[in-house]
Structure formats: C-alpha cells, structure tokens
Design a protein around this motif. Structure first.
Motif, short mmCIF file in Angstrom:
data_model
loop_
_atom_site.label_atom_id
_atom_site.label_comp_id
_atom_site.label_asym_id
_atom_site.label_seq_id
_atom_site.Cartn_x
_atom_site.Cartn_y
_atom_site.Cartn_z
N THR A 122 0.86 -1.19 0.00
CA THR A 122 0.00 0.00 0.00
C THR A 122 0.90 1.24 0.00
N PRO A 123 0.34 2.38 -0.35
CA PRO A 123 1.10 3.61 -0.14
C PRO A 123 1.40 3.75 1.36
N GLU A 124 2.54 4.31 1.69
CA GLU A 124 2.94 4.49 3.09
C GLU A 124 1.85 5.24 3.86
N GLY A 125 1.55 4.71 5.05
CA GLY A 125 0.57 5.38 5.91
C GLY A 125 -0.88 5.05 5.62
N ALA A 126 -1.14 4.12 4.71
CA ALA A 126 -2.52 3.77 4.38
C ALA A 126 -3.18 3.01 5.53
N ASP A 127 -4.48 3.19 5.70
CA ASP A 127 -5.28 2.36 6.60
C ASP A 127 -5.93 1.27 5.77
N LEU A 128 -6.18 0.12 6.41
CA LEU A 128 -6.74 -1.00 5.66
C LEU A 128 -8.27 -0.96 5.65
N ILE A 129 -8.85 -1.52 4.60
CA ILE A 129 -10.29 -1.80 4.55
C ILE A 129 -10.43 -3.32 4.57
N ASP A 130 -11.12 -3.83 5.59
CA ASP A 130 -11.23 -5.29 5.75
C ASP A 130 -11.92 -5.94 4.56
N ASN A 131 -11.43 -7.14 4.23
CA ASN A 131 -12.00 -7.95 3.17
C ASN A 131 -12.33 -9.34 3.73
N PRO A 132 -13.58 -9.51 4.20
CA PRO A 132 -13.94 -10.79 4.81
C PRO A 132 -14.08 -11.93 3.78
N ILE A 133 -14.10 -11.60 2.51
CA ILE A 133 -14.34 -12.61 1.48
C ILE A 133 -13.04 -13.31 1.09
N SER A 134 -12.05 -12.53 0.65
CA SER A 134 -10.82 -13.14 0.14
C SER A 134 -9.57 -12.55 0.82
N ILE A 135 -9.77 -11.93 1.98
CA ILE A 135 -8.70 -11.49 2.91
C ILE A 135 -7.88 -10.29 2.42
N ALA A 136 -7.30 -10.36 1.22
CA ALA A 136 -6.45 -9.25 0.74
C ALA A 136 -7.22 -7.93 0.89
N PRO A 137 -6.74 -7.02 1.73
CA PRO A 137 -7.54 -5.84 2.06
C PRO A 137 -7.51 -4.75 1.00
N GLY A 138 -8.52 -3.90 1.04
CA GLY A 138 -8.45 -2.60 0.37
C GLY A 138 -7.73 -1.64 1.30
N PHE A 139 -7.66 -0.37 0.89
CA PHE A 139 -7.00 0.60 1.78
C PHE A 139 -7.49 2.02 1.52
N VAL A 140 -7.19 2.87 2.50
CA VAL A 140 -7.59 4.28 2.45
C VAL A 140 -6.35 5.15 2.56
N VAL A 141 -6.21 6.12 1.67
CA VAL A 141 -5.20 7.16 1.82
C VAL A 141 -5.94 8.49 1.78
N GLU A 142 -5.87 9.23 2.87
CA GLU A 142 -6.63 10.48 3.00
C GLU A 142 -8.09 10.25 2.61
N ASN A 143 -8.56 10.89 1.52
CA ASN A 143 -9.99 10.73 1.17
C ASN A 143 -10.22 9.74 0.03
N VAL A 144 -9.21 8.90 -0.23
CA VAL A 144 -9.31 7.95 -1.35
C VAL A 144 -9.46 6.52 -0.83
N PHE A 145 -10.54 5.86 -1.21
CA PHE A 145 -10.86 4.50 -0.76
C PHE A 145 -10.65 3.53 -1.91
N VAL A 146 -9.73 2.60 -1.73
CA VAL A 146 -9.31 1.72 -2.82
C VAL A 146 -9.90 0.33 -2.57
N MET A 147 -10.74 -0.12 -3.49
CA MET A 147 -11.49 -1.35 -3.27
C MET A 147 -11.29 -2.31 -4.46
N ALA A 148 -11.66 -3.56 -4.23
CA ALA A 148 -11.59 -4.57 -5.28
C ALA A 148 -12.65 -4.31 -6.35
N GLY A 149 -12.50 -4.94 -7.51
CA GLY A 149 -13.47 -4.80 -8.58
C GLY A 149 -14.54 -5.88 -8.58
#
Lengths: 254, 254
Positions: free
Chosen positions: B126-153
């Motif tokens: 992830t970019p340095e300092g990112a917070d994770l977004i939990d992924n209960p389905i396939s584990i590999a998390p998404g993440f948040v940097v400031e106001n940007v939320f990065v999710m699976a497709g």
C-alpha cells in the motif's frame, strides 16, 4: 502496446439517473463492443450530472483527447435535457433550429395525436452546422459536431443511432480477443503470466477472477490486433495453465 | 440546488474489461445507492484503462474535487493489478509493504494449500501510511489514503469492503427520492414540469422515458433533502399529470 495507429473514443454519459443508482447503465458494453468491431477503441468513460458546467468541461476535455467522443442522454424535450445547449457552448457555436430536424418532427407529430408544442420543438435544436444522426425509433435525431456524436440515452434509440453513425467513422485495426478459463487462482498463474506478458508486449493480458455458483473460476483475456501473435500468446498461456496442473477451457466458444 | 453542504463522491473504475465491453459494470448502482443512504452524493464516475498515467491523473483530478474518491479494480496479484502503485504515485508516497496486511495474508495462505508466493505478497503493498479496509471474502484488504478509498473490482468483495468503509465516512443530508409514473409523453408534460421545477428550485426533477414490453411509460423522478418540500413538489407533479389526462402511479411502491 504502441498507440500510434490507434483510433480511440471516449463516452460521456449525461446521467443524473445513473449517478443516483436508479438506472443501471446498459450502454457502455454495447458501445464498447460495436466500436471495437469497427476498429475503434473505447479508452475512457465519464458519467456526469445534468449540470451545464460539468457537461461542457467534460466535452472539451474528451473531444480534444480522443479521435471520437460519443455522448448519451439529455436530448429529449424536458427541462433537464440540456445536452444540445452544452455541446453548442463547448464548441462556442450558437444553438440553432436545425431545419431538417424540424421538418422531420413536424411530419412525425402531424401523423400523431400529440401536439408539436414548444418543448417538443426544442428537440430540433442543434449547434450551428451540426449533421443529423437518424433516429428510426422516435424520430428526434441525434447530431454530430466535428468529432462529437450526440445520442439519446434510451438504449433502443441509442443503439439505432450508433448503427447509423458507425458507417461514417474511420476505424483502425480491429482488436481481437481470446479467453482462457481455469480454476487456478490468480496468484498461482501470476508469475508465469507476467513472463508471458513480457514476451508479448503487443498483447494485452488481463486476469479476471469470478465467483460463480459453481465455485471459483479465473478468466485470462488476451487482446491484440495481430492474429498470429495473439495465437502464439494464447498457446503460451494455455501451456502455462497446463504446467501448473490446470485445465484451460476456451472461453470464446459459447 | 445549493451545493454548499453537499458531501460528494466520485468513483474511479480501473477497468480494461469494462472498456472492452467484456464485463458489464455492476458496481456503479450499488455504490451510488449505498453512498446515497449515507448522505453522500455520487457526482462523477470515470472508467479508465489499466494504464499508470491515466489512473494517476484521474485520481489526482477527482480526489481534489470531491469529498471522497472511491476506486474499484486493479488490486489483485497479477501484473495488470497496478492500482496500489498508482495511488502511491498520485500522493507522492512510497509504496510499502503494509505489516498488518502482510500478517493477514500469511495467516490466510498458511491455512490453504496455496503458496504465498511473491505475486500474492504484492497484495500487501500500500502507499505508506494507508489504513486497511477489511475484506472478509478473500482477505487481501483494500485501503484508504486520505480521502481515497481503494477497493476490489469483484462485486461481492467490493460490497463487503464498502460496507466496512461506510461507517468511517461523514455524510450530509440524505437525498430522498420519489417517482411518479404515467403514460403521458415527455413532450406533453414538459412545459408544466418546467414550471414545477421553477417553483421548487431545491428539488431535482428528472424525466425518464422507457419502452417496456407493455408499451411506453415515463418516470418522473423528484429528489431533494427536505421531506416537506419534496412532498409538495410530488403533489404538484401529480396534479399536473391529472390535469393533462394522465393517471399518476406511485413508482416507489414495489
């Protein structure tokens, strides 16, 4: 892949109803496919609200950047239909009544029990110098200004308009596509797939996992304009799947 | 409508497969609806190809312009998954291995018969300092940097990530929606509808014709944040439909 000879397109969806989630867009895949068959690659899609400034800015950003720009939505008779005005503003042309569009609408409403009132007459307005795109479904035409094709948002009408527009476009090499499906995880094929991608820089290789009712499947999609190179890359990916203990299934035969 | 207090969002779809027409997007309506319920208005959607420069430019254009930016796609283990790198570039931050993401993936693959190879380890970047977004389905998390939320497709995974992200967002007033359906043509209601729109500038009124198997129907959709103003506008449109000989049907009752 070298983009030197690529004929490109963008799609601008004027659509409060898409942004609210009320309407599910059905136009992107249809337009992508039809343009692809014509040798034109859809490179960007934007959805913007029915707000003049947003539409004008998006039109000007996209028409300068791609060979063609297609727009859908906002060309009906109601107050929220402002696409024609916005295209006129984007090109700095006056919005004028198009005589041929007006003639078609007059004739259409003469043969109906509907009044050809002032709001319906708005549907004959185009930027000065626009060419019409025929609408065999509901008569009110789309139009073309330079490289910008303005179409209805209702899928049936959009499809008819696009079919009428496509013969006027100049396409490039047609993108060919092949799909190999297996139940190997993405991470299992990833390193080998990277190696195949490096070996075939002119082929775009994508990996698209899918959780179906019958379990996990991953689709590897290969795209390119050279049939021989594409076939060679398909053979390489197929051999990779087999080498990893998978069974490649041809995803292109229905 | 005044946009002063509006909490806004954009969606960036990283998606060769959408632009080729192969995959039909199912994420826009879901995200639009869930954000709407949280008082966040989706104001723009862009679909761009899996090309670094395009993704970085779109991220920087959209994150500065809206309260929140959500992205979907490109965070898997294969070579075409480049979203994390692109977000890092957009923010000018290094791409680093996120220790907690790595720990989750180690544990997940320990309990599987799959190898936690180098390509799978990329999913912990992830970019340095990112917070994770939990992924209960396939584990590999998404993440948040400031106001940007990065999710699976993949829709199922994206939906789980969005549900985990939404409680962390600050919403504004919730947009309420009402729909009146009739078989009156758009041009028949257009002038009266314009008058209602002028009378209720805080209500967005849209007109959406539809050709169903059972013939023509037009949906008039009214949206606003003030329940009383909305109800008044609905009554005005309903009276308009009746005055023109139509029969308004409540489109919100299933």
């Amino acid at each position: 892949m070298s983009d030197a000879a690529v004929v490109s397109a963008a799609l601008l969806i004027v659509g409060n109803e898409i942004l609210s989630g009320r309407t599910h867009d059905k136009n992107i895949p249809y337009i992508a496919e039809k343009l692809g068959e014509a040798g034109i690659r859809l490179r960007e899609v934007r959805v913007v609200p029915d707000v003049e400034g947003e539409i004008v800015d998006a039109v000007n950003a996209l028409r300068g950047r791609y060979t063609y720009l297609f727009t859908t939505g906002g060309i009906g008779p109601t107050h929220d239909d402002i696409t024609a005005e916005c295209i006129a503003k984007a090109f700095g042309r006056p919005l004028t009544r198009h005589p041929e569009a007006f003639r078609r609408l007059v004739r259409h409403y003469e043969n109906s029990d509907l009044e050809f009132n002032e709001m319906r007459q708005r549907m004959a307005n185009t930027p000065e110098g626009a060419d019409l795109i025929d609408n065999p479904i509901s008569i009110a035409p789309g139009f073309v200004v330079e490289n910008v094709f303005v179409m209805a948002g209702v899928p049936k009408i959009m499809q008819a308009m696009l079919q009428n527009a496509i013969p006027t476009l100049t396409g490039g090499a047609v993108m060919l596509s092949r799909t190999l499906i297996s139940d190997l995880g993405e991470g299992t094929v990833a390193a080998g797939l990277q190696a195949v991608q490096d070996r075939f820089p002119d082929i775009d290789i994508g990996s698209y996992p899918n959780f179906t009712g019958s379990g996990f499947r991953n689709a590897l999609v290969l795209r390119g304009t050279d049939p021989d190179g594409l076939e060679e890359a398909v053979q390489a990916v197929s051999a990779l799947i087999v080498s990893l203990g998978g069974k490649p299934i041809d995803g292109d035969t229905p």
